[in-house]
Scaffold this motif. Structure first.
Motif, mmCIF file in Angstrom:
data_model
loop_
_atom_site.group_PDB
_atom_site.id
_atom_site.type_symbol
_atom_site.label_atom_id
_atom_site.label_comp_id
_atom_site.label_asym_id
_atom_site.label_seq_id
_atom_site.Cartn_x
_atom_site.Cartn_y
_atom_site.Cartn_z
ATOM 1 N N ARG A 1 24.111 35.664 32.242
ATOM 2 C CA ARG A 1 22.681 35.955 32.110
ATOM 3 C C ARG A 1 22.338 36.869 30.943
ATOM 4 N N MET A 2 23.154 36.832 29.904
ATOM 5 C CA MET A 2 22.797 37.522 28.679
ATOM 6 C C MET A 2 21.805 36.666 27.881
ATOM 7 N N ASN A 3 21.159 37.287 26.882
ATOM 8 C CA ASN A 3 20.109 36.535 26.185
ATOM 9 C C ASN A 3 19.957 36.872 24.705
ATOM 10 N N ARG A 4 20.863 37.630 24.120
ATOM 11 C CA ARG A 4 20.765 37.947 22.701
ATOM 12 C C ARG A 4 22.152 37.825 22.058
ATOM 13 N N LYS A 5 22.158 37.479 20.784
ATOM 14 C CA LYS A 5 23.401 37.486 20.015
ATOM 15 C C LYS A 5 23.098 37.922 18.599
ATOM 16 N N LEU A 6 23.864 38.880 18.105
ATOM 17 C CA LEU A 6 23.681 39.317 16.723
ATOM 18 C C LEU A 6 24.073 38.171 15.802
ATOM 19 N N THR A 7 23.207 37.846 14.862
ATOM 20 C CA THR A 7 23.374 36.638 14.052
ATOM 21 C C THR A 7 22.874 36.897 12.639
ATOM 22 N N HIS A 8 23.684 36.605 11.634
ATOM 23 C CA HIS A 8 23.226 36.686 10.251
ATOM 24 C C HIS A 8 22.256 35.544 9.972
ATOM 25 N N LEU A 9 21.299 35.782 9.104
ATOM 26 C CA LEU A 9 20.254 34.794 8.847
ATOM 27 C C LEU A 9 20.801 33.394 8.534
ATOM 28 N N PRO A 10 21.765 33.233 7.620
ATOM 29 C CA PRO A 10 22.248 31.879 7.320
ATOM 30 C C PRO A 10 22.967 31.227 8.499
ATOM 31 N N GLU A 11 23.512 32.037 9.414
ATOM 32 C CA GLU A 11 24.251 31.483 10.541
ATOM 33 C C GLU A 11 23.339 30.748 11.519
ATOM 34 N N ASP A 12 22.077 31.136 11.549
ATOM 35 C CA ASP A 12 21.132 30.462 12.435
ATOM 36 C C ASP A 12 20.997 28.983 12.081
ATOM 37 N N ASP A 13 21.148 28.644 10.804
ATOM 38 C CA ASP A 13 21.060 27.243 10.390
ATOM 39 C C ASP A 13 22.221 26.418 10.941
ATOM 40 N N VAL A 14 23.337 27.077 11.233
ATOM 41 C CA VAL A 14 24.553 26.375 11.666
ATOM 42 C C VAL A 14 24.664 26.338 13.191
ATOM 43 N N ASN B 1 35.262 45.485 31.553
ATOM 44 C CA ASN B 1 34.190 46.291 30.970
ATOM 45 C C ASN B 1 32.986 45.434 30.588
ATOM 46 N N TYR B 2 33.250 44.300 29.938
ATOM 47 C CA TYR B 2 32.154 43.431 29.522
ATOM 48 C C TYR B 2 31.484 42.768 30.728
ATOM 49 N N TYR B 3 32.288 42.392 31.714
ATOM 50 C CA TYR B 3 31.728 41.794 32.936
ATOM 51 C C TYR B 3 30.838 42.804 33.652
ATOM 52 N N LEU B 4 31.324 44.036 33.769
ATOM 53 C CA LEU B 4 30.525 45.084 34.415
ATOM 54 C C LEU B 4 29.246 45.354 33.626
ATOM 55 N N ALA B 5 29.340 45.394 32.294
ATOM 56 C CA ALA B 5 28.145 45.624 31.480
ATOM 57 C C ALA B 5 27.111 44.525 31.713
ATOM 58 N N ALA B 6 27.568 43.257 31.780
ATOM 59 C CA ALA B 6 26.644 42.155 32.044
ATOM 60 C C ALA B 6 25.952 42.339 33.391
ATOM 61 N N LYS B 7 26.695 42.794 34.387
ATOM 62 C CA LYS B 7 26.108 43.028 35.705
ATOM 63 C C LYS B 7 25.116 44.189 35.680
ATOM 64 N N MET B 8 25.472 45.258 34.980
ATOM 65 C CA MET B 8 24.588 46.430 34.919
ATOM 66 C C MET B 8 23.313 46.128 34.137
ATOM 67 N N LEU B 9 23.397 45.258 33.148
ATOM 68 C CA LEU B 9 22.205 44.886 32.395
ATOM 69 C C LEU B 9 21.185 44.205 33.296
ATOM 70 N N TRP B 10 21.653 43.529 34.314
ATOM 71 C CA TRP B 10 20.733 42.858 35.234
ATOM 72 C C TRP B 10 20.294 43.796 36.364
ATOM 73 N N ASN B 11 21.245 44.563 36.887
ATOM 74 C CA ASN B 11 20.933 45.473 38.002
ATOM 75 C C ASN B 11 21.756 46.739 37.842
ATOM 76 N N SER B 12 21.122 47.817 37.398
ATOM 77 C CA SER B 12 21.831 49.062 37.100
ATOM 78 C C SER B 12 22.004 49.962 38.319
ATOM 79 N N LYS B 13 21.688 49.459 39.493
ATOM 80 C CA LYS B 13 21.798 50.289 40.699
ATOM 81 C C LYS B 13 23.188 50.210 41.323
ATOM 82 N N ARG B 14 24.129 49.582 40.652
ATOM 83 C CA ARG B 14 25.478 49.418 41.204
ATOM 84 C C ARG B 14 26.256 50.741 41.191
ATOM 85 N N ASP B 15 27.223 50.830 42.100
ATOM 86 C CA ASP B 15 28.169 51.938 42.113
ATOM 87 C C ASP B 15 29.583 51.374 42.018
ATOM 88 N N LEU B 16 30.522 52.209 41.601
ATOM 89 C CA LEU B 16 31.846 51.714 41.247
ATOM 90 C C LEU B 16 32.634 51.170 42.439
#
Length: 693
Positions: A143-156, A405-420
């Protein structure tokens, strides 16, 4: 197989690329797992609304509906799959499905769903176009929704990103994309940095002359042309090129503050430029957002913005300690980052975090989990818009330890009320679903032992090489090993055992490959110097693709012979125009007179080279030198013979050096000596003394 769960697509599915791909993914997963599904009819209902993944779920008996826009339908369907037992923890692995009939209650899903953070992304540092499809699909599923992208890369890759729901954010190093050397340098050299008394191209390590009003007008027009041609982009970036090489003309220097001049920074001049460009774009393209870093030697440029532009979004970079929250007042590293973030938020409405979870750490233990949870809770409270981190492609070994770490970050981005504790309980139950629960319990003990290792005030996981042995102690190793021993033998448990054994071996062996602090020169056809180019995180060399170094001093010249063993010699990446962008050797030498000065050479396998004189953040790529290089290619190696006059670096007989090898035949790998490479820190260089004649 009886189809127990059925998905009914919206009538306008052809106009909904995210929902279409999510349905396709869901059908593939359900096709293998229908026997575990409840009897359910799932209707996807399109609602035309502006949102960043919001959706609504309602249920009446065996009929469930998900309502939202294209992104909302994607996020809603993947939320339902998660509830039904489908989890994608690591892009290097397959999605894990349920192993028993669903017996839960779906009523907890009913109602309106909205992510805690609108901006949820990654910067994929892989492939030709900063893209890896497995990572992209993993991001979309989670459920992520952004990706850092250089301008020319969008064409590809733009079409694929639309399917995945990853909206391009072009807040990247962009000066050379907006004022390209090829278009402007021949006719307008005054648009480019004056360094060492010479205007230099950006491809040669320079930036732009920010005080030049004509350049600003051209820059704004080029940016507006991109805005008009790519209205679908989320954010248009206009950040300086990576590195330094900033302009030294009188007009640019006059824009610097006294503090900038003292610290070799460019905050005030950059603020003047940013204010101007934002104003020009706001007038011509109202409502369009521009993105800019708070980073490097312009981290504090917002201090000099008298009226922060409403069309400016800030990417706040964080090179912090991961033992403690960014907001932990007792951490010796993090308070400056928390203070900078809070200062930015006081001025700018839209701010997201740019993090570096895997940077310089790769396969070492990375139990950041408690710090991640604490950070996201603070980010939510402060009104931060979102978060992203750099990552590598799915085939990179970093995912072996960083996946959680990345999986947890994805979860926290959606719901930050989690505990470890409940997070680890749920994760282990889903990831290690052995019927008795023994694996899940043992693996939770294992992860808890690793987490405990850094929950100490005397340990800062700031990724300096020595910190590994500070927290991965014999006692922690014994506790973690006992937990792993109690687990079973599922493939994922065995994979964790393998990476843990690598880490224990690394703990025992890293001292074997410490280069000496000083050497004596010797003949280039004799025995190689006893120095090791090692990975910065593991402090181990790549023995199968090792680098041998010979150093001699003769007739007033420093002579280096470097032999780069390479088993995949046919995959060498050679970039003659920009040697650093391919397989290359970086050689740094100190100055014989000035301890703050060093000289930076970059050599490619085809003997192309660039060199600069460096003092702090001043990189002079216009530096005149008499260095020479010859290159040879062997069956499974490439070789460099380098010759540098001692007079070029103001040395008599003794000098200091550091060597870094950038290897691209297997992803992107960096090895250096000493300790992974000292780069611009001459005080840490290996000292070389000329042998008596």
């Amino acid at each position: 197989m009886v189809k127990r769960l059925n998905i009914i697509a919206p009538d306008n599915l052809g106009d909904l690329p995210q929902a279409a791909l999510a349905i396709k993914t869901a059908e593939e997963l359900l096709g293998k797992n229908q026997q575990f599904m409840p009897e359910l009819s799932v209707s996807l209902i399109f609602r035309d609304e502006q949102s960043d993944g919001n959706f609504e779920i309602s249920q009446q008996g065996k009929d469930l509906s998900i309502t939202g826009n294209d992104e909302g339908l994607r996020c809603g369907l993947y939320t339902l799959l998660g509830k039904l037992g489908f989890h994608w923890f690591n892009p290097a692995e397959d999605i894990i499905g349920p192993n028993r009939l669903f017996a839960g209650d779906l009523s907890s899903l009913t109602g309106r769903h909205q992510p805690d953070f609108a901006y949820r992304g990654l910067h994929i540092c892989a492939g030709k176009h900063h893209y890896d499809d497995l990572v992209g699909r993993w991001m979309s599923f989670n459920r992520m929704n952004r990706k850092l992208t250089h301008l020319p890369e969008d064409d590809v890759i733009g079409t694929r990103l639309k399917e995945l729901g990853l909206r391009p954010d072009t807040t990247v190093h962009a000066y050379d994309l907006l004022i390209p050397d090829e278009k402007y340098f021949a006719t307008h050299p005054e648009f480019f940095s004056l360094v060492g008394g010479k205007r230099i191209k950006q491809n040669d390590g320079g930036q732009l002359c920010l005080s030049n009003q004509q350049m600003r007008a051209a820059f704004a027009e080029e940016l507006l042309a991109k805005i008009r041609s790519k209205p679908h982009l989320g954010v248009f970036g206009f950040c300086p090129n990576d590195g330094y090489g900033h302009c030294e003309c009188e007009q640019c220097l006059a824009l610097d503050s006294a503090e900038d001049k003292k610290k070799d920074q460019i905050n005030k001049r950059l603020a003047d430029f940013v204010q101007d460009i934002c104003a020009r774009v706001a007038q011509a393209a109202p409502g369009v957002m521009l993105g800019h870093y708070s980073y490097s030697n312009f981290s504090n440029f917002l201090d000099y913005l008298p009226e922060p532009p409403k069309n400016l979004l800030i990417s706040c970079t964080m090179f912090h300690c991961y033992s403690h929250s960014v907001f932990a007042a007792d951490c010796p590293v993090n308070p400056e980052y928390a203070q900078r973030l809070q200062k930015i938020l006081a001025k700018i409405d839209r701010v997201y975090i740019y993090d570096y979870y895997a940077y310089n750490w790769s396969r070492l233990p990375a139990p950041y989990w408690q710090a991640i949870i604490d950070d996201f809770k603070h980010y939510k409270q402060l009104g931060v818009e979102g978060w992203m981190s750099e990552c590598s492609g799915a085939d990179h070994p970093m995912w072996q330890t960083q996946w959680c770490n990345y999986y947890l970050a994805a979860k926290m981005l959606w719901n930050s009320k989690r505990d470890l504790a409940p997070f680890l309980t749920q994760l282990c139950a889903a990831r290690y679903p052995e019927q008795s629960g023994k694996d899940a319990a043992a693996m939770k003990k294992y992860f808890s032992a690793l987490q405990k290792s850094v929950l100490r005030k005397d340990v800062c996981l700031d990724k300096k090489p020595a910190v590994f042995k500070d927290f991965f102690t014999p006692a922690i190793q014994a506790e973690a090993a006992a937990a792993l021993e109690a687990a079973g033998h599922s493939p994922l448990v065995e994979a964790e055992r393998a990476i843990f054994e690598f880490q224990r071996q690394n703990y025992a062996e890293r001292e074997k490959y410490i280069s000496p602090k000083a050497i004596q020169s010797s003949a280039l056809d004799g025995k190689a110097q006893p120095i090791y180019l090692v990975d910065r995180s593991s402090q181990l060399p790549n023995l199968a693709n090792d680098t041998q170094v010979w150093v001699d001093v003769k007739a007033g010249k420093i002579l280096f012979r470097m032999l780069m063993h390479e088993q995949q010699i046919d995959k060498l990446k050679i970039n003659s125009k920009s040697p650093y962008a391919g397989d290359s050797i970086e050689l740094f030498l100190d100055d014989g007179n000035n301890p703050d000065l060093c000289y930076h050479y970059i050599f490619a396998p085809d003997a192309s080279m660039v060199a600069s004189e460096c003092e702090g953040t001043r990189w002079n790529w216009a530096w005149q030198h008499q260095g020479k290089v010859e290159a040879k290619r062997h069956e499974q190696a490439w070789e460099l013979l380098v010759e540098i006059p001692l007079s070029d670096i103001n040395a008599s007989q003794d000098f200091g050096f550091t060597i870094i090898r950038n290897r691209y035949t297997e992803g992107s790998q960096v090895y250096g000596t000493p300790a992974g490479g000292a780069y611009f820190k001459p005080q840490d260089y290996i000292r070389c003394s000329a042998s008596p004649s």
